[in-house]
Design an enzyme around this catalytic site. Structure first.
Site, PDB file in Angstrom:
ATOM      1  N   ASP A  34       1.092  -1.191  -0.161  1.00  0.00           N
ATOM      2  CA  ASP A  34      -0.035   0.075   0.064  1.00  0.00           C
ATOM      3  C   ASP A  34       1.003   1.357   0.065  1.00  0.00           C
ATOM      4  OD1 ASP A  34      -2.491  -1.592   0.083  1.00  0.00           O
ATOM      5  OD2 ASP A  34      -2.100  -1.786   2.422  1.00  0.00           O
ATOM      6  N   GLU A 189     -11.472   0.960  -3.722  1.00  0.00           N
ATOM      7  CA  GLU A 189     -10.602   1.602  -2.507  1.00  0.00           C
ATOM      8  C   GLU A 189      -9.297   2.322  -2.833  1.00  0.00           C
ATOM      9  OE1 GLU A 189     -10.190  -2.298  -0.478  1.00  0.00           O
ATOM     10  OE2 GLU A 189      -8.324  -2.800  -1.888  1.00  0.00           O
TER      11      GLU A 189
END
Length: 526
Positions: A34, A189
């Site tokens: 991420d 997301e």
């Protein structure tokens, strides 16, 4: 004059060469998922998610986007980060880092705690603020600054939502508004907003963080929409014919940054697969060049895929300080790469006057879903060797210390030294796989002297052994895939940790470690 011209020519050639070098992916190997990146002057800063590990949110610095050095962690105090009951599927999810008017902001989600929050600092190498808690829910929050305003995006209801906030207080200044839900893939997301040439671009990920992962993008003339998707979506994925045979899979969760020279770049996560579709090293940080097409849409690495070897022009490259192969503890503190499970008890980690790390035993084991006495580094190579000498002192029956190859509370391989009721020492190997605990081998040791524990690996197996008086003894091997994400679950990767645990709450046992060695296969990540 002739010599001066020659020197100028050589200098120009050197600059051209350094700005045209290729590079190797991943640019940050091992469990570093991420990624989010920002630019401050001619410096770049990058953060990753950290899940159940403390300190949280590793922070990296670079001058060229290729070479990175970990300079700290954003969440270093228990008051910032409560990881009670966190595991590899909870804790700190995806962060975003942004720089605005001299202030750095890091926003993230503690899914085991109170939800979304941000911290800030004017010096990223120093301490970050206490958490500023936010009202809008969802995960993977991001920030966008413009004209004195701060906007937050996240996905509280499965859609990407936008609101204005006060980043110093956390107060929400506008209602949450749905602005896009992607192209129809599951789990919209990881949103980020950018502005370029009058367009607001909304970058997201879809498909889940497995084989179907992808990056999509939309744009609007207004920050709150309506947003129109790129006809060429997805702009990055390996879930197609071009990427299906790649050793890199799961490409997604990306962020964009403009280089100091006007070039554009994308950082994203992906993972290197073993035979089949398993991966043990976790989701890693990758880098890809971006160009803008005639219709003002970004194109990633020409065809929307990435590779291990990237033969593309780069910014002038500058090496960064890497992790040493031998890590001593003489400085009396741990470097920022070291991590603990959940919130550690500081009193159980002592630096001795003679330069050793002393771990104090507690009854908490590596399988207890709590915080054992355990300190680890991320595994960064398939092929590696790790070792540490361990001296176990004041041990009771079945008190043990050693090295754990750790994926999750229910999935780890432990190489240990312990003592029986007759105070005889032994070295052993244990596998913890779900509900199964198996002692593979245990052999007696000499009464006194140092024992060096050794863990080796290749893409298929972990190999365990020990050294006494410099002589290596083999204990066995175990398949790597049982510690893969596909088998063990969660969102992290394998870490290699020093630990101690006691069989009694009254134990006085401790273990001294003089150093920890980690050596990856030369060239694997180059």
């Amino acid at each position: 004059m002739r010599n001066a011209l020659f020197l100028i020519f050589i200098s120009l050639c050197s600059v051209c060469k350094s700005s045209a070098q290729g590079y190797s992916n991943p640019v940050i190997p091992g469990f570093h998922p991420d990624p989010s990146v920002c630019k401050a002057g001619d410096d770049y800063y990058l953060v990753n998610s950290s899940f159940q590990y403390f300190p949280g949110v590793p922070l990296f610095h670079s001058k060229d986007l290729v070479h990175w050095e970990q300079i700290g962690n954003c969440l270093t105090r228990p008051s910032q980060l409560d990881l009670t009951n966190a595991n590899s599927g909870s804790g700190i999810f995806a962060p975003t880092i942004r720089y605005n008017d001299g202030v750095f902001y890091m926003i993230t989600t503690n899914v085991s705690g109170k939800g979304n929050f941000l911290v800030h600092t004017t010096d990223p190498r120093s301490e970050w603020s206490e958490p500023v808690w936010l009202e809008q829910g969802g995960i993977d929050p991001s920030l966008y600054f413009e004209d004195g305003k701060c906007f937050m995006v996240s996905n509280p209801d499965g859609y990407i939502n936008l609101c204005e906030i006060d980043p110093m207080t956390g107060k929400q200044l506008s209602s949450s508004k749905r602005i896009w839900n992607g192209t129809g893939g599951r789990y919209a997301e990881g949103p980020h907003i950018y502005k370029k040439d009058g367009w607001y671009y909304l970058l997201i990920s879809e498909g889940g963080t497995e084989l179907g992962h992808k990056v999509t993008i939309a744009r609007s003339r207004y920050i709150d929409g309506p947003y129109q998707g790129n006809p060429a979506n997805p702009i990055l994925t390996h879930a197609n014919e071009s990427g299906q045979s790649s050793p890199i899979q799961g490409t997604g969760h990306a962020d964009l940054v403009e280089g100091t020279d006007g070039s554009w770049w994308m950082v994203c996560l992906a993972y290197r697969i073993m035979p089949g579709t398993h991966h043990t090293l976790g989701r890693e940080t990758y880098l890809a060049p971006v160009r803008w097409d005639k219709d003002a849409w970004p194109v990633v690495n020409s065809n929307g895929t990435i590779s291990l070897k990237m033969d593309v022009p780069t910014l002038p490259q500058q090496e960064m300080k890497g992790r040493p192969e031998r890590i001593d503890f003489k400085e009396g503190k741990l470097s920022p790469e070291w991590i603990h499970l959940q919130n550690p008890e500081a009193k159980n980690y002592i630096f001795t006057k003679d330069g050793k790390l002393r771990l104090i035993a507690t009854p908490v084991t590596l399988s207890d879903w709590k915080s054992p006495t355990f300190v680890a580094l991320r595994q960064e190579h398939f092929d590696m060797e790790a070792s540490a000498p361990v001296v176990l002192q004041k041990a009771g029956v079945n008190d043990e210390a050693g090295i754990s190859v750790f994926m999750e509370f229910h999935s780890h391989y432990d190489l240990f030294v312990r003592q029986d009721k007759d105070r005889k020492r032994s070295v052993g190997l244990r596998y913890k796989l779900g509900e199964i605990t198996h002692y593979a081998k245990e052999v007696s040791l000499p009464t006194d002297g140092e024992v060096e524990l050794v863990v080796k690996s290749d893409i298929n197996y972990y190999y365990f052994g020990y050294k006494v008086n410099g002589i290596y003894h083999d204990l066995g091997k175990m398949n790597t895939r049982y510690l893969s994400t596909e088998t063990a679950g969660g969102f992290t990767g394998v870490v290699l940790g020093l630990y101690i645990t006691s069989a009694s709450k009254d134990s006085k046992a401790y273990a001294d470690f003089e150093y920890f060695k980690y050596k990856g296969k030369p060239g694997e990540n180059k």
